[in-house]
Design a protein around this motif. Structure first.
Motif, mmCIF file in Angstrom:
data_model
loop_
_atom_site.group_PDB
_atom_site.id
_atom_site.type_symbol
_atom_site.label_atom_id
_atom_site.label_comp_id
_atom_site.label_asym_id
_atom_site.label_seq_id
_atom_site.Cartn_x
_atom_site.Cartn_y
_atom_site.Cartn_z
ATOM 1 N N UNK A 151 0.850 -1.182 0.000
ATOM 2 C CA UNK A 151 0.000 0.000 0.000
ATOM 3 C C UNK A 151 0.885 1.231 0.000
ATOM 4 N N UNK A 152 0.552 2.198 -0.831
ATOM 5 C CA UNK A 152 1.272 3.481 -0.876
ATOM 6 C C UNK A 152 0.265 4.617 -0.782
ATOM 7 N N UNK A 153 0.583 5.577 0.034
ATOM 8 C CA UNK A 153 -0.218 6.797 0.149
ATOM 9 C C UNK A 153 0.696 7.948 -0.231
ATOM 10 N N UNK A 154 0.418 8.555 -1.373
ATOM 11 C CA UNK A 154 1.257 9.629 -1.901
ATOM 12 C C UNK A 154 0.840 10.947 -1.276
ATOM 13 N N UNK A 155 1.797 11.650 -0.723
ATOM 14 C CA UNK A 155 1.518 12.883 0.017
ATOM 15 C C UNK A 155 2.038 14.130 -0.682
ATOM 16 N N UNK A 156 3.188 14.018 -1.362
ATOM 17 C CA UNK A 156 3.780 15.146 -2.097
ATOM 18 C C UNK A 156 4.641 14.565 -3.207
ATOM 19 N N UNK A 157 4.895 15.346 -4.210
ATOM 20 C CA UNK A 157 5.711 14.863 -5.320
ATOM 21 C C UNK A 157 7.188 14.909 -4.969
ATOM 22 N N UNK A 158 7.941 14.115 -5.704
ATOM 23 C CA UNK A 158 9.400 14.220 -5.662
ATOM 24 C C UNK A 158 9.863 14.349 -7.103
ATOM 25 N N UNK A 159 11.050 14.883 -7.281
ATOM 26 C CA UNK A 159 11.564 15.150 -8.619
ATOM 27 C C UNK A 159 13.025 14.707 -8.711
#
Length: 139
Positions: A59-67
């Motif tokens: 399970x993954x909960x994405x909170x903010x982007x990374x670059x």
């Protein structure tokens, strides 16, 4: 609790310049491999003893982007270890301490015939090493 660092690679980003969501699961696997090696039980040694460890849930909960070029710190915690099962929690933050993703994975331990391996009985040293890292506050 252990921490693993990963530098976001250019090929891990999409056309929008952000990390593709599938990479977070890969990073969880990198962190898991790091954890096992760090406690003295790398995957190749576990497999040489006849144990395989399939993923049974992720399970993954994405909170903010990374670059590209972000440095992601992945804190990995043993949520629970019992019988033939292991649950792990992951917290991924960037170099500015911004939470990018929270993850969870579950694993079972099997022999090559597909039968469950009871870690406490069959591999007590491995079980104890995991048990010492178990987060007593996990649900």
């Amino acid at each position: 609790m252990k921490a693993y660092k990963h530098s976001v690679q250019y090929y891990e980003t999409d056309r929008m310049g952000i990390t593709h969501h599938s990479n977070y699961v890969r990073w969880m696997e990198e962190a898991r491999s790091f954890l096992l090696k760090d406690i003295g039980f790398p995957y190749d040694c576990i497999e040489a003893k006849g144990i395989i460890s399939p993923v049974t849930a992720v399970d993954c909960r994405y909170k903010a982007t990374s670059t590209f070029a972000d440095e992601i710190t992945i804190v990995i915690e043993v949520a629970s270890v019992k019988g033939a099962r292991l649950a792990l929690d992951y917290t991924m933050t960037n170099q500015d301490q911004i939470l990018a993703c929270q993850g969870h994975s579950e694993h079972s331990f099997l022999n090559r015939d597909g039968n469950f391996v009871l870690l406490k009985r069959d591999f007590p040293n491995f079980y104890q090493a995991l048990k010492e890292l178990e987060n007593k506050n996990a649900f």
